[in-house]
Design a protein around this motif. Sequence first.
Motif, PDB file in Angstrom:
ATOM      1  N   LYS A  23       0.835  -1.204   0.000  1.00  0.00           N
ATOM      2  CA  LYS A  23       0.000   0.000   0.000  1.00  0.00           C
ATOM      3  C   LYS A  23       0.871   1.257   0.000  1.00  0.00           C
ATOM      4  O   LYS A  23       0.415   2.326  -0.410  1.00  0.00           O
ATOM      5  N   ASN A  24       2.127   1.121   0.456  1.00  0.00           N
ATOM      6  CA  ASN A  24       3.047   2.257   0.427  1.00  0.00           C
ATOM      7  C   ASN A  24       3.266   2.778  -0.985  1.00  0.00           C
ATOM      8  O   ASN A  24       3.722   3.915  -1.167  1.00  0.00           O
ATOM      9  N   MET A  25       2.981   1.947  -1.989  1.00  0.00           N
ATOM     10  CA  MET A  25       3.204   2.321  -3.387  1.00  0.00           C
ATOM     11  C   MET A  25       1.952   2.876  -4.064  1.00  0.00           C
ATOM     12  O   MET A  25       2.054   3.460  -5.143  1.00  0.00           O
ATOM     13  N   VAL A  26       0.775   2.686  -3.453  1.00  0.00           N
ATOM     14  CA  VAL A  26      -0.467   3.026  -4.168  1.00  0.00           C
ATOM     15  C   VAL A  26      -1.401   3.961  -3.390  1.00  0.00           C
ATOM     16  O   VAL A  26      -2.317   4.528  -3.986  1.00  0.00           O
ATOM     17  N   ASP A  27      -1.191   4.115  -2.117  1.00  0.00           N
ATOM     18  CA  ASP A  27      -2.141   4.851  -1.280  1.00  0.00           C
ATOM     19  C   ASP A  27      -1.865   6.357  -1.346  1.00  0.00           C
ATOM     20  O   ASP A  27      -0.779   6.803  -0.951  1.00  0.00           O
ATOM     21  N   PRO A  28      -2.807   7.174  -1.819  1.00  0.00           N
ATOM     22  CA  PRO A  28      -2.596   8.627  -1.852  1.00  0.00           C
ATOM     23  C   PRO A  28      -2.319   9.220  -0.475  1.00  0.00           C
ATOM     24  O   PRO A  28      -1.594  10.218  -0.363  1.00  0.00           O
ATOM     25  N   GLU A  29      -2.876   8.619   0.572  1.00  0.00           N
ATOM     26  CA  GLU A  29      -2.622   9.143   1.911  1.00  0.00           C
ATOM     27  C   GLU A  29      -1.174   8.937   2.334  1.00  0.00           C
ATOM     28  O   GLU A  29      -0.614   9.750   3.072  1.00  0.00           O
ATOM     29  N   VAL A  30      -0.545   7.856   1.860  1.00  0.00           N
ATOM     30  CA  VAL A  30       0.868   7.639   2.149  1.00  0.00           C
ATOM     31  C   VAL A  30       1.704   8.728   1.491  1.00  0.00           C
ATOM     32  O   VAL A  30       2.604   9.311   2.108  1.00  0.00           O
ATOM     33  N   LEU A  31       1.428   9.032   0.227  1.00  0.00           N
ATOM     34  CA  LEU A  31       2.189  10.076  -0.461  1.00  0.00           C
ATOM     35  C   LEU A  31       1.980  11.430   0.205  1.00  0.00           C
ATOM     36  O   LEU A  31       2.930  12.206   0.379  1.00  0.00           O
ATOM     37  N   ALA A  32       0.755  11.732   0.612  1.00  0.00           N
ATOM     38  CA  ALA A  32       0.494  13.000   1.290  1.00  0.00           C
ATOM     39  C   ALA A  32       1.288  13.090   2.589  1.00  0.00           C
ATOM     40  O   ALA A  32       1.848  14.151   2.924  1.00  0.00           O
ATOM     41  N   LYS A  33       1.372  11.976   3.302  1.00  0.00           N
ATOM     42  CA  LYS A  33       2.135  11.972   4.548  1.00  0.00           C
ATOM     43  C   LYS A  33       3.628  12.071   4.262  1.00  0.00           C
ATOM     44  O   LYS A  33       4.365  12.722   5.015  1.00  0.00           O
ATOM     45  N   GLU A  34       4.105  11.445   3.181  1.00  0.00           N
ATOM     46  CA  GLU A  34       5.512  11.571   2.795  1.00  0.00           C
ATOM     47  C   GLU A  34       5.867  13.029   2.519  1.00  0.00           C
ATOM     48  O   GLU A  34       6.947  13.498   2.914  1.00  0.00           O
ATOM     49  N   ARG A  35       5.007  13.738   1.833  1.00  0.00           N
ATOM     50  CA  ARG A  35       5.290  15.148   1.538  1.00  0.00           C
ATOM     51  C   ARG A  35       5.440  15.949   2.823  1.00  0.00           C
ATOM     52  O   ARG A  35       6.305  16.831   2.918  1.00  0.00           O
TER      53      ARG A  35
END
Length: 436
Positions: free
Chosen positions: A19-31
């Motif tokens: 899910k680390n590769m596909v979840d928009p919430e993960v990317l938002a948290k990475e930013r």
Amino acid sequence: MPEYLIDDREAPRFAVNRKNMVDPEVLAKEREQIFDRCWLYIGHETELRKPNDFKARSVAGRPLIFARDAKGLIRVWVNSCPHRGAMLCRQPEGNARFLTCFYHGWSFSTAGEVVSIPGDDAYGPDFERPGLAAPPRVDSYRGFVFVSFDPEIVDLPTYLAGAREYIDLVADQSETGMEVLDGTHEYSVKANWKLLVENSIDGYHAVSTHQRYFEMVMAARGEIDPGALGRSVGIDLGNGHVVIAGEPTTGGLFGRPLSEAGETERAERFRKFAEKYGDAWVDRMRGARNLVVFPNLVIIDLVMGVVVRKIDPITPGYMEVTAWHLAPTDEGEELHRQRLDNFLTFWGPGGLASPDDVEALETVQKSCAALKELGWSDVSRGMTKPAVDADDELQLRTWWRHWNKLMTGEALPPEPHDPPGDVYTGQKRPNTAAVG
């Protein structure tokens, strides 16, 4: 069950949640947790050769201007007019005394000062005439310029930790300085940005993924003794930075064979470096290295060339990649020709390596659609070995543990392995010259 990683030392098992590769919430948290809080590469000082040169760059999703002002100082500005927000630099690069907004005509110097506002008298005598905005922190190391959007971040040398040593091994390959050559590789990959970070330090995939390249090398050189390639190991450099470091080799074992003149020049260059730095440091310099400066800068010194690669996440399943070639300014014609050839034919978007990697990563991203049925990727290779090699996955796990620390606050302990040996880490750079 952990949310992002499984780090089970008893099994042992290390797994990454897909899910680390596909979840928009993960990317938002990475930013928020990573890209807003780390030092991030923007460019090399030698890209700005003259006063008032500028490059328009995107860093962590922010439009920036990478510039050299009229006095020769490196500057970084937000590429947005403080008036109504239009981008000042709409071209990727150029040279201009003034940066003028096409929307309403406000104009600024490359030092960030407002120099002209059309109809200035309409604003009144007490109107605050704003200059350009800038990231809170800008600094450089050996010509590599970084920005940070966190005003409280540690200084750049502290942040780079052990990565400085491997940048030095690259920067010391010229007596007159290294420079970024004209020309840029820009391409996109329909995959998550972290997959290319992994790929850049993954020695395990080389033979299977790049089979056609090794077939070319064998056709040009005949059978290659695997022992002649030397051993490579993965090393934890601190703060999430990692490297695959290779033992010194006696010649250009990869790529097209050098001519006799090229081999002679290469040997003479290393002889001069040994006089300046000593044999131990130059032995390390003659090795190969794939370096990741956390989170998304890759410096690869391999196949007769130095590639600087910046990886930018756009969506969970899409990244943009920018790559430059770093070369000695004092290199002879034959070595320079070979370097340019390898940058195009091996590292280029249509070369012998990059398309293979892109294909592999895009298939990984597509398979993440089956997340519910197969939700975890295994990154356990080498966990039980006392000493690890580059085709083990210590360096990948190291990067992921730091990523997890920034995302969750959980600090997972490093793995206990035998030290890699002096040929990789024990021969330090002598203090023969100031390092900026």
